[in-house]
Motif scaffolding. Structure first.
Motif, PDB file in Angstrom:
ATOM      1  N   ARG A 196       0.834  -1.206   0.000  1.00 26.51           N
ATOM      2  CA  ARG A 196       0.000   0.000   0.000  1.00 26.51           C
ATOM      3  C   ARG A 196       0.863   1.248   0.000  1.00 26.51           C
ATOM      4  N   ARG A 197       2.116   1.092   0.382  1.00 22.77           N
ATOM      5  CA  ARG A 197       3.013   2.250   0.428  1.00 22.77           C
ATOM      6  C   ARG A 197       3.990   2.271  -0.745  1.00 22.77           C
ATOM      7  N   LEU A 198       3.880   1.292  -1.583  1.00 19.18           N
ATOM      8  CA  LEU A 198       4.916   1.105  -2.611  1.00 19.18           C
ATOM      9  C   LEU A 198       4.326   1.230  -4.005  1.00 19.18           C
ATOM     10  N   TYR A 199       5.048   1.913  -4.870  1.00 17.76           N
ATOM     11  CA  TYR A 199       4.617   2.040  -6.257  1.00 17.76           C
ATOM     12  C   TYR A 199       5.694   1.441  -7.150  1.00 17.76           C
ATOM     13  N   LEU A 200       5.268   0.622  -8.073  1.00 17.99           N
ATOM     14  CA  LEU A 200       6.196  -0.043  -8.981  1.00 17.99           C
ATOM     15  C   LEU A 200       6.335   0.806 -10.246  1.00 17.99           C
ATOM     16  N   CYS A 201       7.563   1.124 -10.589  1.00 18.98           N
ATOM     17  CA  CYS A 201       7.823   2.012 -11.722  1.00 18.98           C
ATOM     18  C   CYS A 201       8.556   1.219 -12.800  1.00 18.98           C
ATOM     19  N   ILE A 202       7.915   1.044 -13.933  1.00 17.28           N
ATOM     20  CA  ILE A 202       8.459   0.193 -14.983  1.00 17.28           C
ATOM     21  C   ILE A 202       9.154   1.043 -16.031  1.00 17.28           C
ATOM     22  N   THR A 203      10.369   0.653 -16.364  1.00 17.42           N
ATOM     23  CA  THR A 203      11.111   1.457 -17.328  1.00 17.42           C
ATOM     24  C   THR A 203      12.081   0.571 -18.103  1.00 17.42           C
ATOM     25  N   GLY A 204      12.882   1.193 -18.952  1.00 23.10           N
ATOM     26  CA  GLY A 204      13.832   0.449 -19.773  1.00 23.10           C
ATOM     27  C   GLY A 204      15.058   1.300 -20.027  1.00 23.10           C
ATOM     28  N   GLY A 205      15.561   1.199 -21.235  1.00 16.22           N
ATOM     29  CA  GLY A 205      15.080   0.744 -22.525  1.00 16.22           C
ATOM     30  C   GLY A 205      13.623   1.100 -22.777  1.00 16.22           C
ATOM     31  N   GLU A 206      13.101   0.491 -23.802  1.00 11.75           N
ATOM     32  CA  GLU A 206      11.671   0.595 -24.029  1.00 11.75           C
ATOM     33  C   GLU A 206      11.039  -0.669 -23.436  1.00 11.75           C
ATOM     34  N   PRO A 207      10.327  -0.514 -22.338  1.00 15.15           N
ATOM     35  CA  PRO A 207       9.856  -1.712 -21.625  1.00 15.15           C
ATOM     36  C   PRO A 207       8.971  -2.620 -22.470  1.00 15.15           C
ATOM     37  N   LEU A 208       8.250  -2.037 -23.423  1.00 16.45           N
ATOM     38  CA  LEU A 208       7.354  -2.878 -24.221  1.00 16.45           C
ATOM     39  C   LEU A 208       8.111  -3.764 -25.206  1.00 16.45           C
ATOM     40  N   LEU A 209       9.408  -3.575 -25.324  1.00 18.74           N
ATOM     41  CA  LEU A 209      10.201  -4.483 -26.156  1.00 18.74           C
ATOM     42  C   LEU A 209      10.502  -5.790 -25.430  1.00 18.74           C
ATOM     43  N   ARG A 210      10.244  -5.807 -24.151  1.00 18.95           N
ATOM     44  CA  ARG A 210      10.447  -7.045 -23.409  1.00 18.95           C
ATOM     45  C   ARG A 210       9.321  -8.010 -23.799  1.00 18.95           C
ATOM     46  N   PRO A 211       9.654  -9.120 -24.443  1.00 13.64           N
ATOM     47  CA  PRO A 211       8.590 -10.005 -24.947  1.00 13.64           C
ATOM     48  C   PRO A 211       7.641 -10.488 -23.853  1.00 13.64           C
ATOM     49  N   GLU A 212       8.173 -10.652 -22.647  1.00  9.09           N
ATOM     50  CA  GLU A 212       7.327 -11.173 -21.560  1.00  9.09           C
ATOM     51  C   GLU A 212       6.717 -10.054 -20.724  1.00  9.09           C
ATOM     52  N   PHE A 213       6.648  -8.854 -21.296  1.00  9.97           N
ATOM     53  CA  PHE A 213       6.164  -7.693 -20.547  1.00  9.97           C
ATOM     54  C   PHE A 213       4.857  -7.996 -19.814  1.00  9.97           C
ATOM     55  N   PHE A 214       3.885  -8.499 -20.549  1.00  9.62           N
ATOM     56  CA  PHE A 214       2.557  -8.684 -19.935  1.00  9.62           C
ATOM     57  C   PHE A 214       2.533  -9.869 -18.961  1.00  9.62           C
ATOM     58  N   ASP A 215       3.432 -10.811 -19.154  1.00 14.62           N
ATOM     59  CA  ASP A 215       3.531 -11.895 -18.163  1.00 14.62           C
ATOM     60  C   ASP A 215       3.984 -11.319 -16.819  1.00 14.62           C
ATOM     61  N   ILE A 216       5.023 -10.485 -16.894  1.00 11.90           N
ATOM     62  CA  ILE A 216       5.603  -9.939 -15.659  1.00 11.90           C
ATOM     63  C   ILE A 216       4.631  -8.977 -14.981  1.00 11.90           C
ATOM     64  N   LEU A 217       4.082  -8.038 -15.774  1.00 15.48           N
ATOM     65  CA  LEU A 217       3.215  -7.026 -15.155  1.00 15.48           C
ATOM     66  C   LEU A 217       1.833  -7.584 -14.812  1.00 15.48           C
ATOM     67  N   GLY A 218       1.416  -8.574 -15.571  1.00 16.14           N
ATOM     68  CA  GLY A 218       0.158  -9.231 -15.208  1.00 16.14           C
ATOM     69  C   GLY A 218       0.287  -9.900 -13.847  1.00 16.14           C
ATOM     70  N   TYR A 219       1.439 -10.500 -13.614  1.00 16.56           N
ATOM     71  CA  TYR A 219       1.668 -11.152 -12.326  1.00 16.56           C
ATOM     72  C   TYR A 219       1.765 -10.109 -11.207  1.00 16.56           C
ATOM     73  N   ALA A 220       2.437  -8.990 -11.508  1.00 20.51           N
ATOM     74  CA  ALA A 220       2.521  -7.915 -10.505  1.00 20.51           C
ATOM     75  C   ALA A 220       1.117  -7.445 -10.130  1.00 20.51           C
ATOM     76  N   HIS A 221       0.297  -7.280 -11.127  1.00 15.08           N
ATOM     77  CA  HIS A 221      -1.086  -6.830 -10.884  1.00 15.08           C
ATOM     78  C   HIS A 221      -1.837  -7.855 -10.031  1.00 15.08           C
ATOM     79  N   GLU A 222      -1.621  -9.104 -10.370  1.00 12.82           N
ATOM     80  CA  GLU A 222      -2.272 -10.185  -9.628  1.00 12.82           C
ATOM     81  C   GLU A 222      -1.861 -10.165  -8.152  1.00 12.82           C
TER      82      GLU A 222
END
Lengths: 98, 356
Positions: free
Chosen positions: B74-100
């Motif tokens: 509740r006190r922490l914010y995850l900040c996603i960056t790169g490079g261009e983060p959307l070039l990471r093929p597993e982007f949605f796997d990783i962030l989907g899990y974070a969301h979960e």
């Protein structure tokens, strides 16, 4: 752009500066960047002074954050981190209050 | 007699000394990749076309699980960056899990890859905030960022994000340099025509690749012009802001952004780099003393709690350059990202430029 919403540590300050710029006020001579600041919050809470970097308004980092209450319409409600202009003191030190 | 601002900044200085002893992690950056489809002259990451040793999806899952166990989300914010983060093929796997897992997260992106479908998937994956880089009008943007057609693609991406109507803050970030500062007014008109939530305007920093372009650094006159521009727009009610970059002096502090100056690095902010190295802010020069450990060798919490000494004292305390400076209590040596660790002095100091 949407209007600038809340999250104003110095909303009152900016409004007062704007008023000074428009001529209603007789303070010291304008400094390099315009009229001097007016009334920053005197009851400043340093623990809430968290730079937001690029990731959004600081209230998203509110320690009281409750995910269930994180409704988009509420995001730009009254400042949670910084005092509202209404809460500012009625008078300020002589060096800042023309 | 001290002004209210000065008293507030005094209080903040005391508070920061407390944070040095008891840091409070509020922003955790994940650098998903160093790959990028642009080649910005000012890139602080010195991104490469390809880079090896990136953390695997399984490693990210482990990190996310451990951080959830060790910190209050509740006190922490995850900040996603790169490079261009959307070039990471597993982007949605990783962030989907974070969301979960319950993380709140935002992303910095060049937006060139954000189609309507991608915008929708970002919303489904729980992204709350996004900041998109626009560094000039079309031709200027493309030249500075090294991608023909990049401006048009980014503008389409921004519109797709806006149209999704799912994000709490769609922001544009512009890095102002000596070449594009003349476009500020035209850029403002472009931004004002977009339904974005904020426009973050920052100066070119003497870091990374930009060190090779001294002629593009802002001059004293440019800085004054830039800060007057931001101040004027804020007074007029526009959501324009300066970044967390630097201490601005007693006159401008509190006027160009909604907080008083402080450097987050190592007290509110930590980063996990694409290769697993752990540091403070990702813009800080990567060298042995600024890398605090590696996530493959130690649990993040242990690094956060037992390292980071470099970031938990004022930079000014041992600097000859800062010795005797009347602003040192409020500036503390300015930002870690622009600190010259060889000379032990700031690469950029506004004293003498903006204030005395």
């Amino acid at each position: 752009m949407k209007p600038r919403k809340k999250k104003a540590i110095m909303a009152g300050l900016l409004a007062a500066s704007a008023a000074l710029m428009s001529g209603c006020g007789t303070g010291p001579a304008p400094a390099l960047y315009g009229p001097p600041p007016a009334t920053p919050s005197a009851s400043f809470e340093p623990e809430n002074n968290i730079p937001e970097t690029v990731y959004g308004p600081p209230e998203m980092l509110d320690p009281q954050f409750v995910p269930e209450e994180n409704i988009p319409e509420d995001v730009y409600g009254p400042p949670m981190f910084f005092e509202s202009p209404e809460a500012e003191p009625s008078s300020a030190p002589a060096d800042e209050n023309p | 007699m001290k002004t209210v601002k000065e008293r507030n900044m005094d209080m903040l200085a005391d508070h920061i000394r407390g944070l040095y002893r008891k840091p409070d992690l509020r922003q955790l950056f994940l650098e998903l990749t160093l790959r990028c489809n642009e080649h910005c002259f000012h890139c602080g990451s010195n991104c490469m076309p390809q880079s090896g040793e990136e953390l695997s999806v399984d490693e990210y899952r482990r990190i996310l699980e451990e951080v959830k166990e060790d910190f209050d989300l509740r006190r922490l914010y995850l900040c996603i960056t790169g490079g261009e983060p959307l070039l990471r093929p597993e982007f949605f796997d990783i962030l989907g899990y974070a969301h979960e897992l319950g993380y709140r997260w935002g992303m910095t992106t060049n937006a060139t890859l954000i189609t309507r479908e991608v915008a929708h998937r970002l919303a489904e994956s729980g992204m709350l905030t996004v900041s998109v880089s626009i560094d000039g009008l079309g031709e200027t943007h493309d030249r500075l960022r090294g991608l023909p057609g990049g401006y048009d693609a980014a503008m389409r991406g921004i519109q797709n994000l806006i149209d999704e109507k799912a994000f709490q803050n769609v922001q544009v970030t512009t890095v102002v340099n000596h070449e594009n500062i003349g476009e500020l007014d035209d850029l403002f008109r472009v931004m004002d025509g977009l339904d974005i939530d904020s426009w973050r305007v920052i100066n070119l920093e003497p870091i990374g690749r930009a060190l090779q372009w001294p002629n593009r650094m802002l001059t004293q006159e440019d800085y004054r012009r830039l800060f007057s521009f931001i101040r004027e727009k804020r007074l007029a009610g526009y959501p324009v802001e300066y970044g967390c970059s630097h201490y601005l002096g007693p006159e401008l502090e509190g006027e160009l952004r909604d907080w008083y100056w402080l450097c987050n690095a190592g007290i509110y902010t930590a980063s996990i780099m694409a290769n697993g190295d752990v540091g403070a802010c990702l813009d800080i020069e990567r060298r042995p003393e600024t890398i605090q450990g590696n996530i493959r060798e130690a649990r993040f919490r242990d690094i956060w709690e037992n390292r980071f000494e470099l970031f938990r004292e004022d930079l000014s305390s041992e600097s000859e350059y800062c010795r005797g400076c009347s602003h040192a209590d409020h500036c503390r040596g300015d930002a870690h990202h622009s600190w010259d660790y060889d000379k032990n002095e700031p690469r950029l100091c506004f004293k003498g430029m903006l204030f005395e």
